[in-house]
Design a protein around this motif. Sequence first.
Motif, PDB file in Angstrom:
ATOM      1  N   PRO A 635      17.037  35.516  73.552  1.00 55.14           N
ATOM      2  CA  PRO A 635      16.741  36.527  72.525  1.00 55.14           C
ATOM      3  C   PRO A 635      17.316  36.134  71.163  1.00 55.14           C
ATOM      4  CG  PRO A 635      18.600  37.249  73.858  1.00 55.14           C
ATOM      5  CD  PRO A 635      18.139  35.942  74.455  1.00 55.14           C
ATOM      6  N   ASP A 636      16.709  36.664  70.145  1.00 58.07           N
ATOM      7  CA  ASP A 636      17.269  36.579  68.785  1.00 58.07           C
ATOM      8  C   ASP A 636      17.430  35.149  68.279  1.00 58.07           C
ATOM      9  OD1 ASP A 636      17.502  39.389  68.905  1.00 58.07           O
ATOM     10  OD2 ASP A 636      19.472  39.216  69.841  1.00 58.07           O
ATOM     11  N   GLY A 637      16.515  34.266  68.650  1.00 56.01           N
ATOM     12  CA  GLY A 637      16.535  32.930  68.067  1.00 56.01           C
ATOM     13  C   GLY A 637      17.468  31.965  68.770  1.00 56.01           C
ATOM     14  N   PRO A 638      17.672  30.789  68.172  1.00 56.21           N
ATOM     15  CA  PRO A 638      18.478  29.746  68.812  1.00 56.21           C
ATOM     16  C   PRO A 638      19.898  30.223  69.105  1.00 56.21           C
ATOM     17  CG  PRO A 638      17.312  28.879  66.883  1.00 56.21           C
ATOM     18  CD  PRO A 638      17.162  30.378  66.860  1.00 56.21           C
ATOM     19  N   ALA A 639      20.470  29.676  70.188  1.00 55.36           N
ATOM     20  CA  ALA A 639      21.816  30.043  70.589  1.00 55.36           C
ATOM     21  C   ALA A 639      22.526  28.819  71.141  1.00 55.36           C
ATOM     22  CB  ALA A 639      21.786  31.153  71.637  1.00 55.36           C
ATOM     23  N   HIS A 640      23.837  28.867  71.077  1.00 58.69           N
ATOM     24  CA  HIS A 640      24.669  27.788  71.610  1.00 58.69           C
ATOM     25  C   HIS A 640      25.228  28.223  72.962  1.00 58.69           C
ATOM     26  CE1 HIS A 640      27.500  24.455  71.671  1.00 58.69           C
ATOM     27  NE2 HIS A 640      28.469  25.303  71.958  1.00 58.69           N
ATOM     28  N   ASP A 641      25.060  27.397  73.983  1.00 55.88           N
ATOM     29  CA  ASP A 641      25.601  27.681  75.310  1.00 55.88           C
ATOM     30  C   ASP A 641      27.011  27.103  75.394  1.00 55.88           C
ATOM     31  OD1 ASP A 641      26.095  28.211  77.964  1.00 55.88           O
ATOM     32  OD2 ASP A 641      24.858  26.559  78.709  1.00 55.88           O
ATOM     33  N   LEU A 642      27.994  27.962  75.489  1.00 54.50           N
ATOM     34  CA  LEU A 642      29.376  27.492  75.533  1.00 54.50           C
ATOM     35  C   LEU A 642      29.642  26.622  76.753  1.00 54.50           C
ATOM     36  CD1 LEU A 642      31.396  30.698  74.471  1.00 54.50           C
ATOM     37  CD2 LEU A 642      30.871  28.685  73.089  1.00 54.50           C
ATOM     38  N   LEU A 643      28.976  26.902  77.873  1.00 52.64           N
ATOM     39  CA  LEU A 643      29.265  26.178  79.110  1.00 52.64           C
ATOM     40  C   LEU A 643      28.710  24.753  79.105  1.00 52.64           C
ATOM     41  CD1 LEU A 643      28.708  29.120  81.583  1.00 52.64           C
ATOM     42  CD2 LEU A 643      30.837  27.852  81.300  1.00 52.64           C
ATOM     43  N   SER A 644      27.489  24.583  78.643  1.00 53.28           N
ATOM     44  CA  SER A 644      26.877  23.252  78.663  1.00 53.28           C
ATOM     45  C   SER A 644      27.002  22.520  77.337  1.00 53.28           C
ATOM     46  CB  SER A 644      25.396  23.369  79.024  1.00 53.28           C
ATOM     47  OG  SER A 644      24.680  24.031  77.980  1.00 53.28           O
ATOM     48  N   GLY A 645      27.282  23.275  76.266  1.00 57.45           N
ATOM     49  CA  GLY A 645      27.322  22.672  74.944  1.00 57.45           C
ATOM     50  C   GLY A 645      25.962  22.495  74.312  1.00 57.45           C
ATOM     51  N   GLU A 646      24.907  22.984  74.966  1.00 64.15           N
ATOM     52  CA  GLU A 646      23.547  22.789  74.470  1.00 64.15           C
ATOM     53  C   GLU A 646      23.176  23.853  73.442  1.00 64.15           C
ATOM     54  OE1 GLU A 646      20.880  21.224  78.046  1.00 64.15           O
ATOM     55  OE2 GLU A 646      21.993  23.040  78.597  1.00 64.15           O
ATOM     56  N   GLU A 647      22.256  23.471  72.567  1.00 60.57           N
ATOM     57  CA  GLU A 647      21.606  24.415  71.665  1.00 60.57           C
ATOM     58  C   GLU A 647      20.300  24.828  72.329  1.00 60.57           C
ATOM     59  OE1 GLU A 647      23.190  25.468  68.939  1.00 60.57           O
ATOM     60  OE2 GLU A 647      24.823  24.102  69.510  1.00 60.57           O
ATOM     61  N   LEU A 648      20.100  26.121  72.528  1.00 61.69           N
ATOM     62  CA  LEU A 648      18.971  26.612  73.306  1.00 61.69           C
ATOM     63  C   LEU A 648      18.142  27.595  72.485  1.00 61.69           C
ATOM     64  CD1 LEU A 648      20.856  27.345  76.657  1.00 61.69           C
ATOM     65  CD2 LEU A 648      19.509  25.304  76.095  1.00 61.69           C
ATOM     66  N   GLY A 649      16.865  27.592  72.737  1.00 66.25           N
ATOM     67  CA  GLY A 649      15.974  28.548  72.105  1.00 66.25           C
ATOM     68  C   GLY A 649      14.688  28.657  72.894  1.00 66.25           C
ATOM     69  N   GLY A 650      13.925  29.708  72.635  1.00 65.80           N
ATOM     70  CA  GLY A 650      12.672  29.894  73.341  1.00 65.80           C
ATOM     71  C   GLY A 650      12.895  30.202  74.808  1.00 65.80           C
ATOM     72  N   THR A 651      12.064  29.652  75.670  1.00 68.60           N
ATOM     73  CA  THR A 651      12.149  29.892  77.105  1.00 68.60           C
ATOM     74  C   THR A 651      12.918  28.760  77.776  1.00 68.60           C
ATOM     75  OG1 THR A 651      10.056  31.090  77.106  1.00 68.60           O
ATOM     76  CG2 THR A 651      10.836  30.247  79.219  1.00 68.60           C
ATOM     77  N   ILE A 652      13.914  29.123  78.576  1.00 71.05           N
ATOM     78  CA  ILE A 652      14.716  28.130  79.284  1.00 71.05           C
ATOM     79  C   ILE A 652      14.590  28.371  80.781  1.00 71.05           C
ATOM     80  CG2 ILE A 652      16.336  27.892  77.377  1.00 71.05           C
ATOM     81  CD1 ILE A 652      18.307  29.633  78.958  1.00 71.05           C
ATOM     82  N   LEU A 653      14.893  27.343  81.553  1.00 71.45           N
ATOM     83  CA  LEU A 653      14.849  27.442  83.005  1.00 71.45           C
ATOM     84  C   LEU A 653      16.252  27.629  83.538  1.00 71.45           C
ATOM     85  CD1 LEU A 653      12.804  27.255  85.383  1.00 71.45           C
ATOM     86  CD2 LEU A 653      13.511  24.856  85.617  1.00 71.45           C
ATOM     87  N   LEU A 654      16.436  28.705  84.315  1.00 76.95           N
ATOM     88  CA  LEU A 654      17.711  28.983  84.966  1.00 76.95           C
ATOM     89  C   LEU A 654      17.591  28.650  86.438  1.00 76.95           C
ATOM     90  CD1 LEU A 654      18.744  32.494  83.571  1.00 76.95           C
ATOM     91  CD2 LEU A 654      20.019  30.387  83.232  1.00 76.95           C
ATOM     92  N   GLY A 655      18.389  27.713  86.914  1.00 75.12           N
ATOM     93  CA  GLY A 655      18.371  27.393  88.322  1.00 75.12           C
ATOM     94  C   GLY A 655      19.106  28.447  89.140  1.00 75.12           C
TER      95      GLY A 655
END
Length: 674
Positions: A635-655
């Motif tokens: 939601p609300d545009g790009p975000a930083h994932d503290l756990l993986s260090g990745e920059e995420l946006g749009g639709t992501i896959l959660l295992g």
Amino acid sequence: MGITRVPGLLYGGDYNPEQWPEHIWRDDARLMAEAGVNLVTVGVFSWARLEPEPGVYRLDGLARVIDLLWEHGVAVDLATATASPPAWFVRAHPEALPVTADGVRLEFGSRQHYCPSSPVFRAATVALTERLAERFAGHPALAMWHISNEYGDHVTECFCEVSAADFRRWLTDRYGDVETLNHAWGTDFWSQRYGSFAQIAPPRAAPGPGNPTQALDWRRFSSDALLACYQAEKDVLDRVSPGVPVTTNFMSMMKALDYWAWAEREDVVSDDAYPDPADPLAHVTAAMNYDLMRSLGRGRPWLLLEQAPSAVSWRDVNIPKTDEQYRLGSLQTVARGADGVMHFQWRASRAGAEKWHSAMLPHAGTASRGWERTLRMGADLKALAPVAGSRTDAQVAIMLDWDSWWAAEFDQEQHPSNLVKVRELIRAWYGTLWAANIACDFVPAGADLGPYKAVLAPNLYLTTAATAAAIRSYVDGGGTFVSGFFSGLVDEHDHLHDGAYPGAFRDLLGLVADEFWPLAAGERAGLRTDDGEHHTGGVWRDWLDTTTAETIASYTDTRLAGRPAVTRNRFGAGTAWYLSTLPDETGLAALLGRALREAGVEPVGDAPAGVELCRRGEHLFVLNHGTEPVEFTVPDGPAHDLLSGEELGGTILLGPADVRCLTPTPPTTPETAP
């Protein structure tokens, strides 16, 4: 800032160096540092070592341990060691051992073998606490004090003569004179009148049903007696070691102790949580307990003080956690407001009742899979350090009142149904909120309800006039109140409110319950909503007549066919709902969901089924409790994932068992652009 002066999130567990030769201590400290451990609880069960004979204190060994830990960057949560009196104490003071309602005096050889009202026990605990505080108050490793351990786990009450005398003092303070007590207890029933306080005893084993108000006061007293033990030690710590936070570990949603009263005396609320790995819905119950811990601290971050890294040692079958279960469950506590993940225990014991209990450092040492799990969790919590100190906002509250819980479940053979279980009702309602990702607080009776769009009371059997007035005022001012069955019926003395059922809530709910029609175990009643949906209900039914309420769902079978089952009443500027049964999962979701939507309640966000969303400040936790990968839209545009260090946006896959902690990515400016 977190809950102690240790920066970031806390990580560690109970450390029992007295169980090991001293040369092991240095290895432990080195491995703790390697794993990212920054806090350990020390001394919980070390009274016999710290005071091996009356008035003889030997604290040098503990001091060496604390010094060694601090050399390796590990702070201590120092326990007062008072949960398990040593053999010399109980042999010198056998009268301090607890006595059951049947008159059996429990023996030495386990733990918590003490009468909470015993003055010699309290004096001994205060003396030991004072010595520990005087010795270690200024130590740089001291981050927190930990009083006793899991109060009420084994002994919640004692029926000895010392406790009886303490109970009479407590009753004298509460009622002032015996005639006031006679009225409160309704002692004209069965010729139970008392001529003096001296004639009163605890509710010991009796020929038949006891006095329900006596039993209610006994539960209040027993909680207070243990709380007095805690407070006696805390008074010492506040005086000798000011500024260092003090805790004692709760046991999730425990019936025996009024945790609202206890939490008011704690600087940090902490919990011991042991979800069952074999329960596919354990994470929902765990979330409920964690929300309670956050609420007990009035929204402040709390601390998970104990959990099992894998299997426990006390269930019929002790199923281990998978690595994925362990990580997902641990990070769920942080998502639900914890500022630390602690364990029982650091190093697995070689002897004693818990030698088969898992540990951060298993019996196999660093060659084990468990050690790899410990290393990974340390890295995860280090990555989540920015979350420390952040809070959760909720639009919905669930009312939980220990007085009402005790009264509703005392001697249920004398109630219309012994199937009314308060915790189970709360769990059912809470599960609906969890599935919808609706943030929830718990509140005590009499709390300020103003901050909430909706307040739920799955059961509030005991409702004082003041509580009823506060709820009426809340609804009149525009709030939404949803009441479950068997609520509003009795006052603080367990006396029925005047008039027809549901007593204190009759006008608010706009209905009259002419008669209770509880359901047998396993029996289901048919329900039809006003929009044509069909569901079933269990546990309870009322024969209802509406006065000002409108019918939202009706019964479809038996003698109650066509009669109201779920109602809604406009009261002032607000709305009061009543559920006279426990709908099935789908029905409860539909009916509570409708009430919450009408109240304007919004979920944390949209997610596939089984995905838990929790917001702490600007941080959004996304946890997949399902067994299949799912897609999630950030939601609300790009975000930083503290756990993986990745920059995420749009639709992501959660295992499956995947966790993300999303923090808004700051916009790029000329100063920050590469």
